[in-house]
Design a protein around this motif. Structure first.
Motif, PDB file in Angstrom:
ATOM      1  N   ARG A   2       0.812  -1.106  -0.009  1.00 21.28           N
ATOM      2  CA  ARG A   2      -0.148  -0.152  -0.096  1.00 21.28           C
ATOM      3  C   ARG A   2       0.851   1.251  -0.071  1.00 21.28           C
ATOM      4  O   ARG A   2       0.550   2.235  -0.773  1.00 21.28           O
ATOM      5  N   LYS A   3       1.904   1.216   0.681  1.00 21.83           N
ATOM      6  CA  LYS A   3       2.946   2.382   1.099  1.00 21.83           C
ATOM      7  C   LYS A   3       3.561   2.610  -0.692  1.00 21.83           C
ATOM      8  O   LYS A   3       3.571   3.710  -0.826  1.00 21.83           O
ATOM      9  N   LEU A   4       3.916   1.587  -1.079  1.00 19.54           N
ATOM     10  CA  LEU A   4       4.592   1.706  -2.639  1.00 19.54           C
ATOM     11  C   LEU A   4       3.500   2.353  -3.409  1.00 19.54           C
ATOM     12  O   LEU A   4       4.062   3.228  -4.206  1.00 19.54           O
ATOM     13  N   ALA A   5       2.326   1.924  -3.482  1.00 16.98           N
ATOM     14  CA  ALA A   5       1.060   2.212  -4.479  1.00 16.98           C
ATOM     15  C   ALA A   5       0.977   3.775  -4.188  1.00 16.98           C
ATOM     16  O   ALA A   5       0.687   4.587  -4.886  1.00 16.98           O
ATOM     17  N   MET A   6       0.977   4.184  -2.601  1.00 13.12           N
ATOM     18  CA  MET A   6       0.627   5.633  -2.415  1.00 13.12           C
ATOM     19  C   MET A   6       1.825   6.510  -2.992  1.00 13.12           C
ATOM     20  O   MET A   6       1.581   7.612  -3.498  1.00 13.12           O
ATOM     21  N   ARG A   7       3.063   6.099  -2.855  1.00 16.13           N
ATOM     22  CA  ARG A   7       4.317   6.749  -3.226  1.00 16.13           C
ATOM     23  C   ARG A   7       4.029   6.973  -4.772  1.00 16.13           C
ATOM     24  O   ARG A   7       4.564   8.002  -5.221  1.00 16.13           O
ATOM     25  N   ALA A  27       2.551   2.613 -18.971  1.00 15.24           N
ATOM     26  CA  ALA A  27       1.782   3.748 -18.261  1.00 15.24           C
ATOM     27  C   ALA A  27       0.345   3.680 -18.202  1.00 15.24           C
ATOM     28  O   ALA A  27      -0.310   4.233 -17.571  1.00 15.24           O
ATOM     29  N   GLU A  28      -0.186   2.603 -19.023  1.00 15.84           N
ATOM     30  CA  GLU A  28      -1.723   2.450 -18.733  1.00 15.84           C
ATOM     31  C   GLU A  28      -2.137   1.630 -17.552  1.00 15.84           C
ATOM     32  O   GLU A  28      -3.111   1.500 -17.261  1.00 15.84           O
ATOM     33  N   ILE A  29      -1.106   1.256 -16.995  1.00 15.12           N
ATOM     34  CA  ILE A  29      -1.268   0.559 -15.550  1.00 15.12           C
ATOM     35  C   ILE A  29      -0.930   1.669 -14.297  1.00 15.12           C
ATOM     36  O   ILE A  29      -1.101   1.225 -13.293  1.00 15.12           O
ATOM     37  N   ALA A  30      -0.972   2.906 -14.855  1.00 11.77           N
ATOM     38  CA  ALA A  30      -0.643   3.912 -13.969  1.00 11.77           C
ATOM     39  C   ALA A  30      -1.812   4.058 -12.838  1.00 11.77           C
ATOM     40  O   ALA A  30      -2.936   3.652 -13.048  1.00 11.77           O
ATOM     41  N   ILE A  31      -1.549   4.467 -11.388  1.00 11.98           N
ATOM     42  CA  ILE A  31      -2.790   4.426 -10.575  1.00 11.98           C
ATOM     43  C   ILE A  31      -3.656   5.457 -10.751  1.00 11.98           C
ATOM     44  O   ILE A  31      -2.793   6.595 -10.767  1.00 11.98           O
ATOM     45  N   PRO A  32      -4.661   5.526 -10.854  1.00 11.58           N
ATOM     46  CA  PRO A  32      -5.701   6.769 -11.257  1.00 11.58           C
ATOM     47  C   PRO A  32      -5.541   7.604 -10.082  1.00 11.58           C
ATOM     48  O   PRO A  32      -5.583   7.439  -8.859  1.00 11.58           O
ATOM     49  N   HIS A  33      -5.585   8.812 -10.148  1.00 18.68           N
ATOM     50  CA  HIS A  33      -5.558   9.764  -9.139  1.00 18.68           C
ATOM     51  C   HIS A  33      -6.895   9.954  -8.792  1.00 18.68           C
ATOM     52  O   HIS A  33      -7.931  10.082  -9.428  1.00 18.68           O
ATOM     53  N   LEU A  34      -7.086   9.711  -7.377  1.00 12.77           N
ATOM     54  CA  LEU A  34      -8.180   9.906  -6.624  1.00 12.77           C
ATOM     55  C   LEU A  34      -8.918  11.123  -6.206  1.00 12.77           C
ATOM     56  O   LEU A  34      -7.817  11.855  -5.918  1.00 12.77           O
TER      57      LEU A  34
END
Length: 52
Positions: free
Chosen positions: A27-32, A45-52
């Motif tokens: 989770r910390k890795l994903a948040m960073r 790039a298509e697997i980037a985390i969407p901005h919430l």
């Protein structure tokens, strides 16, 4: 297993090429990555985390 019956006979687990993180570290890795606008996988790039 109809297509690849030999896979049913494999008893060893494959070793991942990279370390797999889960739980709190994951989770910390994903948040960073989200905070720094970075994809989770380089070159994908298509697997980037969407901005919430």
């Amino acid at each position: 297993m109809t297509i690849f019956p030999e896979l049913a006979e494999i008893h060893d687990r494959p070793v991942p090429a990279r370390r797999i993180v889960n739980g709190r570290r994951g989770r910390k890795l994903a948040m960073r990555h989200m905070k720094n606008h970075r994809p989770l996988l380089a070159g994908r790039a298509e697997i980037a985390i969407p901005h919430l």
